[in-house]
Design a protein around this motif. Structure first.
Motif, PDB file in Angstrom:
ATOM      1  N   TYR A 144       0.867  -1.188   0.000  1.00 40.50           N
ATOM      2  CA  TYR A 144       0.000   0.000   0.000  1.00 40.50           C
ATOM      3  C   TYR A 144       0.897   1.228   0.000  1.00 40.50           C
ATOM      4  O   TYR A 144       1.827   1.330   0.810  1.00 40.50           O
ATOM      5  N   ASP A 162      -7.229   4.108  -3.446  1.00 46.44           N
ATOM      6  CA  ASP A 162      -8.014   4.140  -2.223  1.00 46.44           C
ATOM      7  C   ASP A 162      -8.817   5.441  -2.248  1.00 46.44           C
ATOM      8  O   ASP A 162      -8.264   6.525  -2.059  1.00 46.44           O
ATOM      9  N   GLU A 163     -10.110   5.329  -2.500  1.00 47.97           N
ATOM     10  CA  GLU A 163     -10.945   6.514  -2.696  1.00 47.97           C
ATOM     11  C   GLU A 163     -11.030   7.388  -1.444  1.00 47.97           C
ATOM     12  O   GLU A 163     -11.408   8.554  -1.518  1.00 47.97           O
ATOM     13  N   THR A 164     -10.664   6.837  -0.292  1.00 46.37           N
ATOM     14  CA  THR A 164     -10.744   7.604   0.954  1.00 46.37           C
ATOM     15  C   THR A 164      -9.461   8.378   1.239  1.00 46.37           C
ATOM     16  O   THR A 164      -9.409   9.138   2.212  1.00 46.37           O
ATOM     17  N   TRP A 174      -3.570   0.336  -3.402  1.00 44.66           N
ATOM     18  CA  TRP A 174      -2.961  -0.990  -3.349  1.00 44.66           C
ATOM     19  C   TRP A 174      -2.410  -1.362  -4.725  1.00 44.66           C
ATOM     20  O   TRP A 174      -2.937  -0.929  -5.756  1.00 44.66           O
ATOM     21  N   ARG A 201      -3.021  -5.727  -3.505  1.00 43.68           N
ATOM     22  CA  ARG A 201      -3.263  -5.987  -2.086  1.00 43.68           C
ATOM     23  C   ARG A 201      -2.099  -5.534  -1.227  1.00 43.68           C
ATOM     24  O   ARG A 201      -0.995  -5.261  -1.721  1.00 43.68           O
ATOM     25  N   ARG A 219      -5.208  -7.650   2.436  1.00 40.84           N
ATOM     26  CA  ARG A 219      -6.241  -6.619   2.294  1.00 40.84           C
ATOM     27  C   ARG A 219      -6.358  -6.259   0.823  1.00 40.84           C
ATOM     28  O   ARG A 219      -5.411  -5.748   0.207  1.00 40.84           O
ATOM     29  N   MET A 221      -8.590  -3.894  -1.240  1.00 44.18           N
ATOM     30  CA  MET A 221      -9.543  -2.788  -1.082  1.00 44.18           C
ATOM     31  C   MET A 221     -10.215  -2.904   0.289  1.00 44.18           C
ATOM     32  O   MET A 221      -9.536  -2.877   1.299  1.00 44.18           O
ATOM     33  N   GLU A 222     -11.502  -3.098   0.342  1.00 44.72           N
ATOM     34  CA  GLU A 222     -12.202  -3.119   1.627  1.00 44.72           C
ATOM     35  C   GLU A 222     -12.449  -4.527   2.148  1.00 44.72           C
ATOM     36  O   GLU A 222     -13.187  -4.703   3.124  1.00 44.72           O
ATOM     37  N   THR A 223     -11.846  -5.530   1.543  1.00 48.83           N
ATOM     38  CA  THR A 223     -12.073  -6.909   1.972  1.00 48.83           C
ATOM     39  C   THR A 223     -10.757  -7.575   2.347  1.00 48.83           C
ATOM     40  O   THR A 223      -9.672  -7.073   2.035  1.00 48.83           O
ATOM     41  N   ARG A 224     -10.858  -8.717   3.013  1.00 49.92           N
ATOM     42  CA  ARG A 224      -9.701  -9.545   3.337  1.00 49.92           C
ATOM     43  C   ARG A 224      -9.941 -10.922   2.736  1.00 49.92           C
ATOM     44  O   ARG A 224     -11.035 -11.471   2.880  1.00 49.92           O
ATOM     45  N   CYS A 274     -12.589  -8.499  11.645  1.00 48.36           N
ATOM     46  CA  CYS A 274     -11.638  -7.805  12.535  1.00 48.36           C
ATOM     47  C   CYS A 274     -11.360  -8.573  13.830  1.00 48.36           C
ATOM     48  O   CYS A 274     -11.156  -7.978  14.893  1.00 48.36           O
TER      49      CYS A 274
END
Length: 395
Positions: A144, A162-164, A174, A201, A219, A221-224, A274
């Motif tokens: 990342y 990463d849009e955030t 990533w 990732r 990781r 994006m938003e998943t693992r 988590c």
């Protein structure tokens, strides 16, 4: 396997930490970097010290490092090659970096050297990446980090934004890039990759078996995930391994360690919900089957720890967190857990038996001087390992 495999029996013990680097050379575990929590602050560990754990004697030592000392950071990628520790990337007080440093672990001087490459282009700054060592070269994958807008090609899916996280013309995200560093030539290169690459990732796990590099989970994006892919480090062709049995749950910040010519050991990590994990799994790369591995550390979840191959196929896990690391006052660890993956050779069984029982047997103590000097020294070292634990001094 019993509780005596938990190795923290010396007066001096390395500080607890996560996101550090660790390698094993000649029965010594070297630990560098990472961070710990103090009150509500996350504090990087000093970059001018290296902790050394004697896996046979069970004692810690700490050494001062000199030379071109890298900044204190976490998430760097550490690898051992020809007795040297190489670190690349990581995150310091200024964010991610793309510098590479080297230190000789064999001369006892522990002098850092910053490597300036002669040819090629270094990867963009990143952390939480992984490395395969093959053919005298360091092969880095994923992570990342950030790129300039001019370096981001929307048609190229090797970097997912990463849009955030973005600032003006700088984007974080990533990647699934493969970069090769040749220490002998001080050169960076990007091989021409074939096949379908894994999704970009970070916080994944990797291991090398022969001429193949494996990457598992991480990781995305938003998943693992728990997917596993293999890169042929000679033909540069990717392939995905699709298990034909039950598989571990998706996770990040776990470890993957080669324990035989065909087997990989997965341990710990942070699950999709988590939850810190303490499960262990073995992957047979020939049959493509996952098998859950029973071990005595089910009550010791770990994430963002390190795992190194040791003597007789042992796996040495050090440090990491037992909590979700984004919580305040995270429970970082400083114990070393030794996983016995294979039956021990007869010599090691005998050596350990004598070392554990000699303190309780006057007959054995009297016979110890009769051993050949080399064997006597080895047994005395193991006796030190099995002596009663003392309260760690973390000052």
């Amino acid at each position: 396997m019993d509780e005596e495999f938990e190795r923290h029996c010396s007066e001096l013990v390395a500080r607890e930490r996560s996101g550090h680097t660790a390698v094993v050379e000649s029965s010594l575990l070297y630990v560098w970097g990472g961070y710990m929590s103090i009150a509500e602050d996350e504090v990087f560990l000093p970059s001018d010290e290296i902790w050394v754990y004697d896996l046979e004697g069970g004692t810690w030592r700490v050494f001062h490092m000199e030379g071109e000392v890298p900044p204190s950071m976490s998430g760097t990628c550490g690898s051992s090659l020809d007795g040297h520790l190489y670190i690349f990337g990581g995150c310091d007080d200024n964010g991610q970096t793309n510098q590479i440093y080297c230190v000789d672990l064999t001369d006892g001087k522990y002098t850092w050297r910053k490597i300036m490459h002669e040819f090629g282009s270094a990867p963009s700054p990143r952390d939480k990446l992984s490395c395969w060592v093959h053919g005298g070269r360091l092969i880095y994958f994923g992570g990342y980090g950030h790129k300039l807008l001019t370096d981001v090609d929307s048609r190229n899916r090797s970097f997912i934004i990463d849009e955030t996280s973005w600032v003006e013309d700088v984007f974080w995200g990533w990647n699934n890039e493969v970069h090769v560093f040749d220490p002998a030539q001080s050169t960076w290169s990007e091989p021409k990759i074939q096949g379908r690459a894994p999704a970009p990732r970070a916080a994944h796990a990797s291991a090398t078996l022969g001429c193949r590099g494996y990457v598992c989970g991480g990781r995305v994006m938003e998943t693992r995930t728990s997917d596993i892919h293999c890169l042929n480090l000679e033909s540069w062709a990717w392939s995905e391994i699709v298990p034909d049995s039950s598989i571990p749950v998706g996770r990040s910040w776990h470890t993957l360690t080669a324990v035989s010519d065909t087997a990989l050991f997965l341990f710990g990590g942070l699950s999709v919900d988590c939850k810190p994990m303490s499960d262990g799994w073995l992957l047979d790369t020939e049959t493509k089957k996952w098998t859950e591995f029973e071990h005595p550390f089910k009550n010791k979840p770990r994430l963002w720890h390190t795992a190194c191959p040791g003597k007789d196929s042992d796996v040495i896990v050090f440090g990491g967190s037992c909590d979700y690391i984004l919580l305040v006052d995270t429970g970082h660890c400083n114990d070393a857990l030794v996983f016995q993956m294979q039956p021990y050779p007869l010599f090691r069984i005998c050596e350990d038996y004598i070392a554990k029982d000699v303190r309780n047997s006057e007959k054995l103590r009297n016979q110890l001087p009769l051993l050949p000097p080399k064997l006597q020294k080895a047994v005395q070292k193991r006796m030190s390992f099995y002596r009663p634990s003392k309260k760690p001094n973390l000052s």
